[in-house]
Write an enzyme that holds these catalytic residues in place. Structure first.
Site, PDB file in Angstrom:
ATOM      1  N   LYS A 244       0.833  -1.206   0.000  1.00 48.39           N
ATOM      2  CA  LYS A 244       0.000   0.000   0.000  1.00 48.39           C
ATOM      3  C   LYS A 244       0.876   1.269   0.000  1.00 48.39           C
ATOM      4  O   LYS A 244       2.088   1.185   0.141  1.00 48.39           O
ATOM      5  CB  LYS A 244      -0.947  -0.023   1.207  1.00 48.39           C
ATOM      6  CG  LYS A 244      -1.884  -1.239   1.207  1.00 48.39           C
ATOM      7  CD  LYS A 244      -2.912  -1.197   0.067  1.00 48.39           C
ATOM      8  CE  LYS A 244      -3.442  -2.558  -0.304  1.00 48.39           C
ATOM      9  NZ  LYS A 244      -4.522  -3.056   0.508  1.00 48.39           N
TER      10      LYS A 244
HETATM   11  C1  LIG Z   1      -5.557  -4.162   0.733  1.00 43.71           C
HETATM   12  C2  LIG Z   1      -7.000  -3.956   0.770  1.00 43.71           C
HETATM   13  C3  LIG Z   1      -7.773  -4.401   1.848  1.00 43.71           C
HETATM   14  C4  LIG Z   1      -7.271  -5.350   2.889  1.00 43.71           C
HETATM   15  O1  LIG Z   1      -6.287  -4.921   3.687  1.00 43.71           O
HETATM   16  P1  LIG Z   1      -5.406  -5.940   4.556  1.00 43.71           P
HETATM   17  O2  LIG Z   1      -4.592  -4.977   5.363  1.00 43.71           O
HETATM   18  O3  LIG Z   1      -4.588  -6.745   3.609  1.00 43.71           O
HETATM   19  O4  LIG Z   1      -6.321  -6.751   5.389  1.00 43.71           O
HETATM   20  C5  LIG Z   1      -9.118  -4.061   1.875  1.00 43.71           C
HETATM   21  N1  LIG Z   1      -9.679  -3.356   0.896  1.00 43.71           N
HETATM   22  C6  LIG Z   1      -8.974  -2.927  -0.176  1.00 43.71           C
HETATM   23  C7  LIG Z   1      -9.666  -2.157  -1.232  1.00 43.71           C
HETATM   24  C8  LIG Z   1      -7.618  -3.228  -0.272  1.00 43.71           C
HETATM   25  O5  LIG Z   1      -6.940  -2.836  -1.356  1.00 43.71           O
END
Ligand SMILES: *Cc1c(COP(=O)(O)O)cnc(C)c1O
Length: 365
Positions: free
Chosen positions: A183
């Site tokens: 991210k």
């Molecule tokens: C990455 C992501 C998540 C999940 O996050 P985690 O930290 O991996 O549990 C949820 N929603 C979206 C749109 C994402 O891109």
């Protein structure tokens, strides 16, 4: 040339220093000064009153839904084109995910289709700012108001993006972020919930911490979870947050270069541009490969891999997965899901590498 990864975190001296200070203090669990500072500064950044750290973005979504009282018999509308955990979090509460189509030009949830799917069981709309592009919060907010339902933002892919001057993560009743390794800012694993509502904030804090009453030791009035972030993660997160604006500026430059080098290749659709209301951030620079391109999307992915370029196809639409299968088509989401490809996007990507990637795509066209 190195093998170019699709995403790579940028970690530096300040992450290292914070971690070191965290270890030296011996506060490595879920209490400590970095948690508070990370939460406080994240709330300030988003322009909200409360930010509550969690163990993941998925945990954040789960807690947000629970805090709103969503459960068995309820429906929550979300886009079919998103990460699977959006739907899973809804199912964890006992509620039913209802999938909406997306807008052809922005790839985000289509408010017109959302309105068609509202029933008397609908409790919330989950807006996802896909690949850094803000969903149409104005229309979604007015739907939420019209039907008396909640609006939740999943801003996991859009830290820092804005809609009508407001940061994502400040517009829904409760909003969620992920800090997974790929991210825009990361804590390895981790998440954050933002809200302006004190009672939601308190409920979320209670639920994420085993349902433990903060005033009475070992008194657990509800069944809670352990969804806490560690001080170690927050130490990294704080250092990352302090660099967020710098990261976003770098990513903006990367997007600009991609746009320049990929301009007017037949069959290559560039990602949506900013509008007056919608100021995107570049999470993963993503394009569509349409029928006018001589290769199909998967073919291009394989070809680029051979040239040392890692890419990623778009999410498989959730209604194609075994647990969420449905007959009713969602044609726009389906098409975009099949045509979309995310290109390498990391702060340390060089202009030379971007040029190389685009040349390979051009050669294939
Ligand atoms: C990455 C992501 C998540 C999940 O996050 P985690 O930290 O991996 O549990 C949820 N929603 C979206 C749109 C994402 O891109």
């Amino acid at each position: 040339m190195r093998k170019i990864p699709v995403a790579q975190p940028t970690l530096g001296k300040s992450e290292w220093q914070n971690l070191k200070s965290c270890l030296e203090s011996s506060w490595i669990s879920s209490q400590g000064k970095f948690i508070e500072r990370f939460e406080q500064q994240f709330a300030n950044y988003c322009g909200v009153k409360y930010a509550i750290s969690t163990s993941s973005g998925t945990a954040a979504l789960h807690l947000a839904l629970l805090a709103l009282g969503i459960g068995k018999g309820d429906e929550v509308i979300l886009p079919a084109l998103t990460f699977v955990s959006c739907a899973n979090a809804i199912v964890y509460t006992g509620a039913k995910p209802v999938f909406a189509d997306v807008e052809g030009d922005t790839w985000t949830i289509d408010p017109k289709d959302v309105e068609k799917k509202i029933t008397n069981k609908t409790k919330a709309i989950m807006a996802v700012h896909l690949y850094g592009y803000p969903a149409d919060m104005k229309s979604l907010k007015s739907l939420a108001r019209k039907y008396g339902i909640f609006l939740i933002e999943d801003a996991s892919e859009a830290h820092g993006a804005k809609f009508a001057g407001k940061r994502v993560g400040s517009m829904g009743k409760i909003n969620c972020f992920s800090f997974y390794g790929n991210k825009i800012i990361t804590t390895g694993e981790g998440g954050m919930i933002t809200t302006n509502n004190k009672s939601y904030a308190n409920k979320i804090t209670l639920l994420k911490n085993h349902g433990a009453d903060p005033k009475r030791r070992y008194w657990h009035p509800v069944i809670g979870y352990n969804y806490r972030m560690t001080n170690l993660q927050a130490a990294i997160g704080l250092a990352q947050l302090e660099k967020l604006d710098y990261f976003l500026a770098k990513r903006k430059k990367i997007a600009k270069l991609y746009r320049k080098f990929l301009k007017s290749i037949p069959g290559v659709v560039l990602p949506p541009e900013d509008t007056n209301n919608r100021q995107a951030v570049c999470w993963q620079f993503s394009i569509l490969i349409t029928k006018k391109f001589p290769l199909n999307r998967d073919h291009l992915i394989r070809l680029l891999a051979k040239k040392g370029i890692e890419t990623r196809p778009f999410f498989v639409i959730l209604t194609d997965l075994p647990m969420y299968k449905q007959k009713e088509p969602l044609p726009v989401a389906e098409k975009i899901s099949q045509q979309g490809i995310s290109l390498p996007t990391s702060v340390n990507l060089t202009e030379k590498e971007i040029k190389y990637i685009c040349e390979q795509i051009k050669k294939a066209s």
